[in-house]
Motif scaffolding. Structure first.
Motif, PDB file in Angstrom:
ATOM      1  N   SER B  61       0.503  -0.939   0.195  1.00 12.48           N
ATOM      2  CA  SER B  61       0.004   0.352  -0.263  1.00 12.48           C
ATOM      3  C   SER B  61       1.048   0.753  -0.191  1.00 12.48           C
ATOM      4  N   PHE B  62       2.252   1.303   0.490  1.00 14.51           N
ATOM      5  CA  PHE B  62       2.787   2.355   0.490  1.00 14.51           C
ATOM      6  C   PHE B  62       3.303   3.319  -1.117  1.00 14.51           C
ATOM      7  N   LEU B  63       2.838   2.046  -2.016  1.00 17.21           N
ATOM      8  CA  LEU B  63       2.912   2.556  -3.434  1.00 17.21           C
ATOM      9  C   LEU B  63       1.742   3.621  -3.622  1.00 17.21           C
ATOM     10  N   SER B  64       0.707   4.109  -2.650  1.00 21.86           N
ATOM     11  CA  SER B  64      -0.172   5.465  -3.398  1.00 21.86           C
ATOM     12  C   SER B  64      -0.003   6.422  -2.245  1.00 21.86           C
ATOM     13  N   SER B  65       1.296   5.758  -2.186  1.00 28.41           N
ATOM     14  CA  SER B  65       1.837   7.666  -1.317  1.00 28.41           C
ATOM     15  C   SER B  65       2.685   7.690  -2.274  1.00 28.41           C
ATOM     16  N   GLU B  66       2.671   9.128  -2.148  1.00 28.15           N
ATOM     17  CA  GLU B  66       3.853  10.433  -2.910  1.00 28.15           C
ATOM     18  C   GLU B  66       4.879   9.314  -2.752  1.00 28.15           C
ATOM     19  N   ALA B  67       6.199   8.980  -4.582  1.00 27.20           N
ATOM     20  CA  ALA B  67       7.216   9.342  -4.181  1.00 27.20           C
ATOM     21  C   ALA B  67       8.066  10.252  -5.052  1.00 27.20           C
ATOM     22  N   SER B  68       9.750   9.661  -4.731  1.00 29.32           N
ATOM     23  CA  SER B  68      10.327  10.456  -4.984  1.00 29.32           C
ATOM     24  C   SER B  68      11.074  10.179  -6.495  1.00 29.32           C
ATOM     25  N   LEU B  69      11.180  10.379  -7.199  1.00 28.40           N
ATOM     26  CA  LEU B  69      11.660   9.691  -8.256  1.00 28.40           C
ATOM     27  C   LEU B  69      12.859  10.542  -8.588  1.00 28.40           C
ATOM     28  N   SER B  70      13.078  11.599  -8.042  1.00 29.58           N
ATOM     29  CA  SER B  70      14.994  11.925  -8.332  1.00 29.58           C
ATOM     30  C   SER B  70      15.480  11.188  -8.211  1.00 29.58           C
ATOM     31  N   GLU B  71      16.700  10.970  -9.262  1.00 34.11           N
ATOM     32  CA  GLU B  71      17.850   9.950  -8.278  1.00 34.11           C
ATOM     33  C   GLU B  71      18.839  10.650  -7.506  1.00 34.11           C
ATOM     34  N   GLU B  72      18.798  11.880  -7.140  1.00 32.48           N
ATOM     35  CA  GLU B  72      20.068  12.665  -6.423  1.00 32.48           C
ATOM     36  C   GLU B  72      19.186  11.647  -5.106  1.00 32.48           C
ATOM     37  N   THR B  73      20.563  11.835  -4.416  1.00 36.45           N
ATOM     38  CA  THR B  73      20.885  11.561  -2.915  1.00 36.45           C
ATOM     39  C   THR B  73      21.617  12.317  -2.031  1.00 36.45           C
ATOM     40  N   SER B  74      21.313  12.621  -0.909  1.00 33.26           N
ATOM     41  CA  SER B  74      21.531  13.481  -0.424  1.00 33.26           C
ATOM     42  C   SER B  74      23.139  13.674   0.263  1.00 33.26           C
ATOM     43  N   ASP B  75      23.736  12.768   0.091  1.00 33.67           N
ATOM     44  CA  ASP B  75      25.654  12.829   1.027  1.00 33.67           C
ATOM     45  C   ASP B  75      25.861  11.641  -0.192  1.00 33.67           C
ATOM     46  N   ASP B 178      15.585  10.467   1.685  1.00 35.27           N
ATOM     47  CA  ASP B 178      14.312  10.249   2.319  1.00 35.27           C
ATOM     48  C   ASP B 178      13.608   9.332   2.481  1.00 35.27           C
ATOM     49  N   ASN B 179      12.823   9.648   2.608  1.00 33.15           N
ATOM     50  CA  ASN B 179      11.557   7.668   3.211  1.00 33.15           C
ATOM     51  C   ASN B 179      11.041   8.254   1.893  1.00 33.15           C
ATOM     52  N   SER B 180      10.970   9.072   0.950  1.00 35.15           N
ATOM     53  CA  SER B 180       9.980   8.505  -0.351  1.00 35.15           C
ATOM     54  C   SER B 180      10.648   8.110  -1.491  1.00 35.15           C
ATOM     55  N   SER B 181      11.836   8.515  -1.278  1.00 38.16           N
ATOM     56  CA  SER B 181      12.500   8.237  -2.576  1.00 38.16           C
ATOM     57  C   SER B 181      12.863   6.642  -3.124  1.00 38.16           C
ATOM     58  N   VAL B 182      12.819   6.861  -4.939  1.00 41.59           N
ATOM     59  CA  VAL B 182      12.555   5.146  -5.205  1.00 41.59           C
ATOM     60  C   VAL B 182      13.595   5.211  -5.892  1.00 41.59           C
ATOM     61  N   LEU B 183      15.143   4.314  -5.818  1.00 39.71           N
ATOM     62  CA  LEU B 183      16.152   3.642  -6.893  1.00 39.71           C
ATOM     63  C   LEU B 183      16.146   3.067  -7.610  1.00 39.71           C
ATOM     64  N   PRO B 184      16.415   3.092  -8.484  1.00 41.24           N
ATOM     65  CA  PRO B 184      16.562   2.138  -9.893  1.00 41.24           C
ATOM     66  C   PRO B 184      17.770   1.181  -9.515  1.00 41.24           C
ATOM     67  N   HIS B 185      18.047   0.330  -9.792  1.00 42.57           N
ATOM     68  CA  HIS B 185      19.438  -0.310 -10.439  1.00 42.57           C
ATOM     69  C   HIS B 185      19.384  -1.213 -11.479  1.00 42.57           C
ATOM     70  N   GLN B 186      19.831  -0.966 -12.435  1.00 40.75           N
ATOM     71  CA  GLN B 186      20.679  -2.402 -13.891  1.00 40.75           C
ATOM     72  C   GLN B 186      21.385  -2.386 -13.853  1.00 40.75           C
ATOM     73  N   VAL B 187      21.793  -3.557 -14.069  1.00 39.45           N
ATOM     74  CA  VAL B 187      23.173  -4.128 -14.174  1.00 39.45           C
ATOM     75  C   VAL B 187      22.722  -5.267 -15.248  1.00 39.45           C
ATOM     76  N   VAL B 188      23.483  -4.689 -16.577  1.00 45.27           N
ATOM     77  CA  VAL B 188      23.534  -5.728 -17.568  1.00 45.27           C
ATOM     78  C   VAL B 188      25.165  -6.519 -17.602  1.00 45.27           C
ATOM     79  N   ILE B 189      25.359  -8.121 -17.363  1.00 41.82           N
ATOM     80  CA  ILE B 189      26.547  -8.819 -16.939  1.00 41.82           C
ATOM     81  C   ILE B 189      25.943  -9.840 -18.242  1.00 41.82           C
ATOM     82  N   HIS B 190      27.247  -9.236 -19.768  1.00 40.64           N
ATOM     83  CA  HIS B 190      27.078 -10.330 -19.738  1.00 40.64           C
ATOM     84  C   HIS B 190      28.123 -11.209 -20.806  1.00 40.64           C
ATOM     85  N   CYS B 191      28.135 -12.435 -20.444  1.00 35.24           N
ATOM     86  CA  CYS B 191      29.715 -13.331 -20.157  1.00 35.24           C
ATOM     87  C   CYS B 191      29.885 -13.763 -21.506  1.00 35.24           C
TER      88      CYS B 191
END
Lengths: 247, 436
Positions: B61-75, B178-191
């Motif tokens: 249900s947390f998905l219904s709250s406002e999420a921050s989509l900026s990828e900036e981090t504070s520190d 902050d609590n609402s930050s959404v952080l995506p991460h994608q890695v492609v490993i090609h062997c």
């Protein structure tokens, strides 16, 4: 050494031991024989402190001390050892790790010198050879994938490592072939001394050819109904239990 | 930009995210196209909620709250203390999903290259595009959402015929602003073909902020390649994550993979293993040890798409306190995948009456000449084993610990990397040290 007086015990409201008394002096070997369901295994469980086995009357002292209120591990530390009829398999815990934990705890409690890893390993290898177990078994899980005979020999090996004062062997001979029986008996005989006592629970007289008891008792319906010397075992072998039970 | 991820006005959500994509620099139209496609996949699929099997045991249900989509981090924090001391690793540090060249020494190892998606060459773009496209057929729509808001990613390439001896250590440290930050991460490993490597993906995050992490790794294994893969989740207690590891196994490739999680507020990992080339083999082993009120969720989907492949799935969990675990393991044998050999086992120990496990092994078989087995167990620590140890002088508490560790130890043997093995053994012991 061990003094059992009028011991009564029940499991899930079923009374199994109904007033059992037994005196075992230091260095003695007592054999307990009896038909199925007479309470032989229950006696081992009650003495060793298994949960769910409730003592309703009587007393048990080991070297003068009441042990009935003690947890199973405390009884073991005080020198009581039970060789299981069906030893438990514990995959993931190696024999080595288990045995080291066990020996360290018991020795520490008894004020014996701690064994460093090297001397422990050396002793464990020697003892396993004595019961004819490949020392490599020490790396495997406790009793994991062991045959019936290997499990029983492992029990004897543990007994040798722990040097208990009272050893209870619960049908250690069941499921053993003649060679394994000999190995087990040799192990027990090697451990015999004037301060160590044994209670050997068995169905058959056969084991007693190898481990000669001082006394033989017949357990029936939760009580000892007859006691005698080693010749009683032979008589039982010949006549069965019914002649005593009827008497 | 702040907006709720779960929004009944899908058109509005779609246009908001399109706006984000458009506002970024125009250099990488190929990546933008992939993101738009992922976005439409996400919008078209049912939203995650308890009615959908995949999300049945998750509180979303947390998905219904406002999420921050900026990828900036504070520190710009440094590595956390739970760094695994591997033997001469190739360190790749990702801070909140972004590859940090600052924290990753230049990779000089022969046969391996590391590239940000935005710096990819034409050939690399093809690899990334095809990997991300393969990843788009997926029940987990949130992973698509992650792709849609992800303006970058990391491509790791192992050349053909190369054996990389040093472990590749991808440490992803999440520091949400902050609590609402959404952080995506994608890695492609090609062997590459005939290549061999060892990959450790280690996820950590700070305890103070929850954040929401969407982390996807796609591992493409060309013919005859061998990969030892470890995915270690040691996340902050209140962090939330929806993760996915996707493996695409080509002919004769061999995958050994291992997963470890202690849970968090939401700790969900989808593991998809697609056997696409004959005679490929996979071993998928995992341990989860949630405590307190943490949640762990593993969803395995092993697809035998072609014939003559072997897969082994073994997961074990010990659930303490009022923690909650979900395991769903599915083996899917395609119609022409004859001579498939697949086995799945999931065993669980519950330490308290409040601990919860939902386990579901599944077989879906469309071929007729296969060997498949699956099973699941849920139990408490065996009383008889405790008693046995007690009769040998070991007290009850210690007996329970030994038995619990033993239950897990059997699987730790699968961790062939010595340093990682010691690290995890210590973690397991620490996790189980409170057993009474």
């Amino acid at each position: 050494m061990l003094s059992i007086k009028n011991l009564q015990a029940k499991v899930e409201d079923k009374t199994i031991l109904k007033g059992l008394s037994l005196e075992v002096k230091p260095g003695e070997i007592h054999a307990i024989m009896g038909p199925n369901g007479s309470g032989k295994s229950t006696l081992g469980y009650v003495l060793s402190g298994r949960e769910g086995y409730e003592v309703t009357a009587g007393s048990v002292t080991l070297n003068g001390e009441d042990i009935l209120e003690l947890e199973a591990d405390e009884r073991a530390k005080k020198g009581l050892f039970l060789a299981f009829q069906y030893p438990v398999e514990i995959p993931g815990v190696s024999n080595m790790e288990f045995l080291k934990a066990s020996v360290d705890t018991v020795r520490d409690y008894q004020g014996k010198e701690a064994l460093d890893t090297v001397s422990f390993m050396k002793l464990a290898r020697e003892r396993s050879k004595e019961v004819n177990l490949d020392p490599n078994f020490l790396k495997r899980g406790v009793n994991e994938g062991f045959s019936g005979g290997e499990k029983k020999r492992n029990e004897i090996m543990q007994m040798m490592m722990l040097e208990p004062s009272l050893c209870i062997l619960d049908e250690t001979d069941s499921g053993l072939d003649i060679d394994a029986l000999q190995v087990v008996a040799d192990g027990v005989n090697a451990c015999r001394d004037e301060n160590r006592s044994f209670i050997i629970v068995t169905h058959y007289q056969r084991l007693l050819d190898y481990i000669v008891p001082d006394k033989v008792h017949v357990l029936s319906d939760g009580k000892i109904i007859k006691s005698g010397g080693k010749e009683l075992a032979l008589e039982l072998e010949e006549k069965g239990y019914s002649w005593i039970e009827k008497a | 930009m702040k907006l709720p991820i779960l929004n009944n006005d899908r058109a509005a959500l779609s246009s908001d995210i399109k706006q984000i994509i458009d506002s970024e620099s125009s250099d990488n139209s190929w990546l933008k196209n992939i993101r738009l496609k992922a976005l439409s996949e996400f919008i078209d699929q049912p939203y995650p909620n308890r009615k959908a099997e995949h999300w049945k045991y998750n509180e979303m249900s947390f998905l219904s709250s406002e999420a921050s989509l900026s990828e900036e981090t504070s520190d710009t924090p440094t590595f956390s203390t739970s760094y695994v001391k591997l033997n001469e690793p190739i360190n790749l540090a990702l801070m909140s999903g972004r590859y940090s060249q600052h924290l990753s020494p230049k990779v000089n190892e022969k046969g391996i290259s590391v590239t940000n998606f935005v710096d990819a060459t034409k050939e690399q773009i093809e690899i990334i595009s095809s990997s991300l496209q393969a990843a788009q057929q997926n029940k987990n729509s949130l992973i698509q959402f992650g792709t849609s808001i992800s303006s970058n990613g990391l491509l790791i390439e192992i050349e053909d015929n190369i054996k990389i001896d040093r472990p590749i250590y991808i440490h992803n440290a999440n520091y949400p602003a902050d609590n609402s930050s959404v952080l995506p991460h994608q890695v492609v490993i090609h062997c590459g073909s005939n290549s061999q490597c060892q990959i450790v993906e280690h996820f950590t995050s700070i305890d103070e902020r929850s954040g929401f992490f969407l982390q996807q790794s796609i591992i493409y294994m060309k013919d005859n390649s061998q990969v030892d893969y470890y995915r270690i989740n040691l996340d902050g207690a209140i962090s939330r994550q929806v993760n996915r590891a996707l493996f695409l196994l080509q002919k004769n490739s061999v995958l050994q993979s291992f997963y470890y999680s202690e849970g968090s507020q939401l700790n969900k990992t989808d593991i998809d293993v697609y056997h696409q080339g004959e005679h490929s083999e996979s071993q998928i082993t995992g341990i989860y040890l949630p405590s307190e009120n943490k949640v762990v969720d593993y969803h395995l989907n092993v697809e035998h798409q072609v014939a003559n492949c072997t897969s082994r799935e073994i997961f074990r969990g010990i659930i303490a306190d009022s923690a909650k675990a979900t395991f769903n393991g599915k083996i899917h044998i395609f119609k022409d995948a004859q001579k498939s050999d697949a086995q799945l086992s999931n065993k669980n120990l519950l330490l308290t009456n409040q601990a919860e496990i939902n386990t579901k092994p599944e077989l879906e078989i469309y071929a007729d000449d296969v060997v498949c087995a699956h099973g699941a167990t849920v139990a408490k620590i065996d009383d008889k084993s405790i008693y046995y140890l007690q009769t040998r002088g070991i007290d009850k508490t210690r007996a329970k610990k030994m038995l619990s560790i033993g239950f897990i130890n059997e699987l730790l043997e699968q961790v062939k990397n010595d340093e990682l093995n010691s690290f995890l053994t210590e973690r397991v012991q620490a996790c189980l040290s409170d057993i009474k």
